[in-house]
Design a protein around this motif. Sequence first.
Motif, PDB file in Angstrom:
ATOM      1  N   SER A  73      -0.590   6.272  -0.109  1.00  0.00           N
ATOM      2  CA  SER A  73       0.691   5.706  -0.540  1.00  0.00           C
ATOM      3  C   SER A  73       0.721   5.478  -2.043  1.00  0.00           C
ATOM      4  CB  SER A  73       0.954   4.379   0.174  1.00  0.00           C
ATOM      5  OG  SER A  73       1.140   4.578   1.556  1.00  0.00           O
ATOM      6  N   THR A  74       1.864   5.782  -2.656  1.00  0.00           N
ATOM      7  CA  THR A  74       2.115   5.443  -4.053  1.00  0.00           C
ATOM      8  C   THR A  74       3.553   4.947  -4.162  1.00  0.00           C
ATOM      9  OG1 THR A  74       2.823   7.695  -4.578  1.00  0.00           O
ATOM     10  CG2 THR A  74       0.501   7.172  -4.944  1.00  0.00           C
ATOM     11  N   SER A  75       3.811   4.130  -5.162  1.00  0.00           N
ATOM     12  CA  SER A  75       5.164   3.611  -5.378  1.00  0.00           C
ATOM     13  C   SER A  75       5.376   3.371  -6.866  1.00  0.00           C
ATOM     14  CB  SER A  75       5.384   2.310  -4.596  1.00  0.00           C
ATOM     15  OG  SER A  75       4.376   1.364  -4.899  1.00  0.00           O
ATOM     16  N   ALA A  91       2.331   1.630  -8.887  1.00  0.00           N
ATOM     17  CA  ALA A  91       1.216   1.179  -8.057  1.00  0.00           C
ATOM     18  C   ALA A  91       0.287   2.365  -7.841  1.00  0.00           C
ATOM     19  CB  ALA A  91       1.717   0.641  -6.726  1.00  0.00           C
ATOM     20  N   PRO A  92      -1.012   2.221  -8.085  1.00  0.00           N
ATOM     21  CA  PRO A  92      -1.929   3.366  -7.954  1.00  0.00           C
ATOM     22  C   PRO A  92      -2.034   3.838  -6.515  1.00  0.00           C
ATOM     23  CG  PRO A  92      -3.155   1.311  -8.229  1.00  0.00           C
ATOM     24  CD  PRO A  92      -1.712   0.977  -8.457  1.00  0.00           C
ATOM     25  N   PRO A 199       4.338  -9.550  -3.603  1.00  0.00           N
ATOM     26  CA  PRO A 199       4.922 -10.433  -4.624  1.00  0.00           C
ATOM     27  C   PRO A 199       4.566 -10.029  -6.053  1.00  0.00           C
ATOM     28  CG  PRO A 199       4.091 -11.724  -2.788  1.00  0.00           C
ATOM     29  CD  PRO A 199       3.656 -10.303  -2.541  1.00  0.00           C
ATOM     30  N   SER A 200       3.360  -9.541  -6.273  1.00  0.00           N
ATOM     31  CA  SER A 200       2.954  -9.158  -7.631  1.00  0.00           C
ATOM     32  C   SER A 200       3.804  -7.996  -8.140  1.00  0.00           C
ATOM     33  CB  SER A 200       1.476  -8.762  -7.639  1.00  0.00           C
ATOM     34  OG  SER A 200       1.232  -7.700  -6.717  1.00  0.00           O
ATOM     35  N   PHE A 201       4.112  -7.029  -7.271  1.00  0.00           N
ATOM     36  CA  PHE A 201       4.947  -5.890  -7.672  1.00  0.00           C
ATOM     37  C   PHE A 201       6.363  -6.357  -7.974  1.00  0.00           C
ATOM     38  CE2 PHE A 201       7.708  -2.236  -6.798  1.00  0.00           C
ATOM     39  CZ  PHE A 201       7.079  -1.234  -7.516  1.00  0.00           C
ATOM     40  N   GLN A 206      10.893  -7.890 -11.845  1.00  0.00           N
ATOM     41  CA  GLN A 206      11.767  -8.893 -12.464  1.00  0.00           C
ATOM     42  C   GLN A 206      11.481  -9.024 -13.960  1.00  0.00           C
ATOM     43  OE1 GLN A 206      14.376 -10.397 -11.073  1.00  0.00           O
ATOM     44  NE2 GLN A 206      13.948  -9.163  -9.243  1.00  0.00           N
ATOM     45  N   GLN A 207      10.219  -8.963 -14.327  1.00  0.00           N
ATOM     46  CA  GLN A 207       9.872  -9.041 -15.744  1.00  0.00           C
ATOM     47  C   GLN A 207      10.396  -7.824 -16.501  1.00  0.00           C
ATOM     48  OE1 GLN A 207       5.618  -9.518 -15.764  1.00  0.00           O
ATOM     49  NE2 GLN A 207       5.693 -11.583 -14.901  1.00  0.00           N
TER      50      GLN A 207
END
Length: 216
Positions: A73-75, A91-92, A199-201, A206-207
């Motif tokens: 999976s990648t995103s 995301a790696p 949540p981290s992603f 948002q940042q």
Amino acid sequence: MRRSLFSFLVAAFIIVGVIAVLFHLHGFELARSGRVARIVNAPSAIYLGLTVRYDKPPIYEERWQMQDVNGISTSQYRITGYSGKVVTITAPPDKVYTVSFFFGRLVQDGIWKITNRPPRGNTSVHYTVYVKQIVQKQMGSRMVTFTDPHWWAVNAGRQYQITLSKNQPVPNLLRLQSTALADPRYEKIVAAFRSFGPPSFRREVQQARALVEASH
């Protein structure tokens, strides 16, 4: 003597039959194993995407892209501002089920059933949803465009159908049966993309939005 010869022939016939059966079962097992191996090794892939394009600043475009290819999976999230600033969060690749689970959620939300819709509601924001799936060399894909998913979920109006017949009078338009056109699937799918990932992603997304908005 004849009885001994007969017994010998019967025993030999049984042995030959058993050997033939064993060879047949072995061949069947090899064929079955080959079919299973082909299924297991067959390529499988899921590609998902949402593009949101804005007619007015500060944000020009947001894009979510996810894929799962043979269990990897990648995103990625990419935002572009009218100022020219571009921020990409990737995301790696990893052997996780995030994208496949997300795809299952979108299928439940109706991603294979939605269709293109004409501009309605807030027409200054344009949405494009993309999905593609490859399973055992069979492929299906869809790209759908629409505006204002909340409008389609709440205020889409109603549809009336009139069937005229020369043997019947003109129907009373005030008493016609109607079908609601409101469809919450568009809003659910967009919300699912916007809430994708851990949540981290989502914090990084948002940042990135805040950074592009501040650059205008």
